[in-house]
Enzyme design. Structure first.
Site, PDB file in Angstrom:
ATOM      1  N   SER A 176       0.844  -1.195   0.000  1.00 42.78           N
ATOM      2  CA  SER A 176       0.000   0.000   0.000  1.00 42.78           C
ATOM      3  C   SER A 176       0.883   1.250   0.000  1.00 42.78           C
ATOM      4  O   SER A 176       1.742   1.411  -0.859  1.00 42.78           O
ATOM      5  CB  SER A 176      -0.942  -0.046   1.206  1.00 42.78           C
ATOM      6  OG  SER A 176      -1.940   0.934   1.143  1.00 42.78           O
ATOM      7  N   ASP A 344      -8.586  -6.522  -5.124  1.00 47.13           N
ATOM      8  CA  ASP A 344      -8.209  -5.199  -4.615  1.00 47.13           C
ATOM      9  C   ASP A 344      -8.648  -4.129  -5.612  1.00 47.13           C
ATOM     10  O   ASP A 344      -8.013  -3.930  -6.636  1.00 47.13           O
ATOM     11  CB  ASP A 344      -6.699  -5.148  -4.389  1.00 47.13           C
ATOM     12  CG  ASP A 344      -6.228  -3.851  -3.738  1.00 47.13           C
ATOM     13  OD1 ASP A 344      -7.051  -2.931  -3.562  1.00 47.13           O
ATOM     14  OD2 ASP A 344      -5.035  -3.761  -3.400  1.00 47.13           O
ATOM     15  N   HIS A 377      -8.021  -5.131  -0.586  1.00 47.01           N
ATOM     16  CA  HIS A 377      -6.707  -4.535  -0.358  1.00 47.01           C
ATOM     17  C   HIS A 377      -6.008  -5.131   0.857  1.00 47.01           C
ATOM     18  O   HIS A 377      -4.774  -5.218   0.895  1.00 47.01           O
ATOM     19  CB  HIS A 377      -6.864  -3.023  -0.193  1.00 47.01           C
ATOM     20  CG  HIS A 377      -5.584  -2.284  -0.066  1.00 47.01           C
ATOM     21  ND1 HIS A 377      -4.576  -2.357  -1.007  1.00 47.01           N
ATOM     22  CD2 HIS A 377      -5.117  -1.441   0.914  1.00 47.01           C
ATOM     23  CE1 HIS A 377      -3.558  -1.596  -0.621  1.00 47.01           C
ATOM     24  NE2 HIS A 377      -3.859  -1.042   0.528  1.00 47.01           N
ATOM     25  N   ASP A 378      -6.774  -5.553   1.845  1.00 45.42           N
ATOM     26  CA  ASP A 378      -6.177  -6.131   3.052  1.00 45.42           C
ATOM     27  C   ASP A 378      -5.449  -7.440   2.791  1.00 45.42           C
ATOM     28  O   ASP A 378      -4.797  -7.971   3.692  1.00 45.42           O
ATOM     29  CB  ASP A 378      -7.250  -6.354   4.117  1.00 45.42           C
ATOM     30  CG  ASP A 378      -7.336  -5.203   5.120  1.00 45.42           C
ATOM     31  OD1 ASP A 378      -6.551  -4.247   4.985  1.00 45.42           O
ATOM     32  OD2 ASP A 378      -8.189  -5.259   6.024  1.00 45.42           O
TER      33      ASP A 378
END
Length: 402
Positions: A176, A344, A377-378
């Site tokens: 990220s 994501d 995204h995690d």
């Protein structure tokens, strides 16, 4: 089936956060300079006699210097995201945010590498940021803190490593916002880094990502308790706005299939709806409130504002290439590993493919992997077991070619 953990490969044990004071001011992109900068950091593994086995890991928006092992000072962990309690149980208290990736036998193998993690510039977990004391006034900076960029964060990391006597890095890695820092390292210091590992990141946040970040920042600044950013010492802080910002941000880190699988439309407290406006009815509502409540206890609202702004400013083509990503990456000499995740949508695989295409056009060594996983995204924090062999092989190839 949930994501697998790799902590069993070996632990770095109990670790202490340390601090380094930079001897010179940091020159910032906004035109100001920042004096008396302190950097919080942790290290794992052993530095080689030639100081050539250093990997810098860079954290995302809500992370800190405590990347691995069990904190010797605090039971408060940043591992509070999606599925953290299911994954970690009671052992998650005090664990570093990338504990599954750093340690003996793990992706960043501390039997081979000396891993360094810092709290980024603008942070609230030991590195100079808006909650730090402004030496000119003797009071916390608040919104008088200068606006910062990802490049400013990287310049601070470079100055910090100079204090440690480390001139060159075997790799810079992060997910990220941490991946943005890794890319910035490859551009700003091409002769100082051998490889970069860029996970769930991008060369520029797309418009939808910029929009969601703007909503989160507005939630904080519209809270009357924000007080123009000077809330420290007043007995009030923008916890309500900060909680909403965390909810908004957290939803962007997930995916629709992942949320459906985890929560569906299941009710939280009763067999049927209770006809209430103020209380959560659904499990997903209760979960988001829990995330908000835990986040406001450990994170400074101004740090959220400044860090969120920095990642929305990040745009390699604009900053370094006059609008061209190819030109921005032309001086990169580091081998580049890109890892993205199919679900994501905040940092989509297309962004990693665009970086890959630009580097290939320039004849640069690059590889890109898209992992099919449902957690959004995690995934960069959850899919540790599937990232590990990719990273281990990539780093081993670098050692073999050295």
């Amino acid at each position: 089936m949930g994501p697998a953990s790799t902590r069993s490969a070996g632990s770095v044990g109990r670790v202490e956060t340390r601090y380094a004071d930079l001897p010179e001011p940091i020159q910032l992109d906004c035109g100001r300079e920042l004096r008396d900068v302190r950097v919080a950091y942790e290290t794992y593994g052993t530095l080689s006699p030639d100081r050539d086995n250093v990997i810098l890991v860079c954290h995302a928006l809500s992370g800190d210097a405590h990347a691995a092992g069990v904190s010797a000072a605090s039971a408060q962990s940043t591992r509070d995201g999606f599925g953290a309690e299911d994954r970690d149980g009671a052992t998650g208290k005090g664990l570093g945010w990338w504990d599954g990736m750093i340690g003996p036998g793990k992706a960043f193998d501390t039997d081979r590498f000396f891993v360094v993690s810092t709290n980024l510039l603008g942070g609230c977990r030991g590195t100079t940021g808006p909650s730090s004391i402004n030496p000119a006034t003797g009071a916390p900076y608040g919104s008088d803190f200068p606006v910062i960029t990802v490049a400013d964060m990287v310049r601070t990391e470079r100055a910090f490593l100079d204090v440690l006597g480390i001139e060159r890095l075997a790799a810079v890695a992060g997910g990220s916002l941490g991946g943005m820092q890794a890319l910035e390292w490859a551009i700003l210091y091409p002769d100082r880094v051998d490889a970069v590992v860029v996970i769930a990141s991008t060369h520029a946040l797309h418009a939808q990502g910029v929009a969601w970040n703007a909503i989160a920042r507005d939630a904080i600044m519209r809270d009357p308790a924000w007080q123009g950013g000077h809330y420290h010492g007043t007995g009030r802080s923008p916890e309500a706005g900060m909680g909403v910002a965390r909810m908004v941000g957290h939803v962007t880190y997930l995916s629709a299939p992942g949320m459906t699988d985890r929560f569906g439309r299941r009710l939280q407290f009763a067999d049927d709806i209770r006809h209430t406006i103020t209380e959560p009815e659904f499990q997903v509502e209760s979960y988001l409130r829990h995330q908000a409540d835990s986040f406001v206890k450990r994170f400074d609202a101004n740090t959220y504002l400044y860090t969120s702004r920095a990642l929305t400013y990040f745009d390699l083509a604009r900053q370094h290439g006059g609008g061209s990503l190819d030109r921005a990456l032309r001086d990169v000499s580091a081998r580049t590993l890109l890892i993205a995740f199919s679900s994501d949508w905040l940092y989509p695989p297309t962004a990693s493919r665009e970086i890959e295409d630009a580097l290939r056009t320039l004849g640069k060594p690059v590889e890109c992997h898209v992992i099919d996983a449902p957690y959004g995204h995690d995934c960069f924090l959850l899919e540790e077991a599937r990232q590990t062999p990719i990273i281990q092989r990539f780093l081993a190839e670098g050692e073999a070619g050295a």
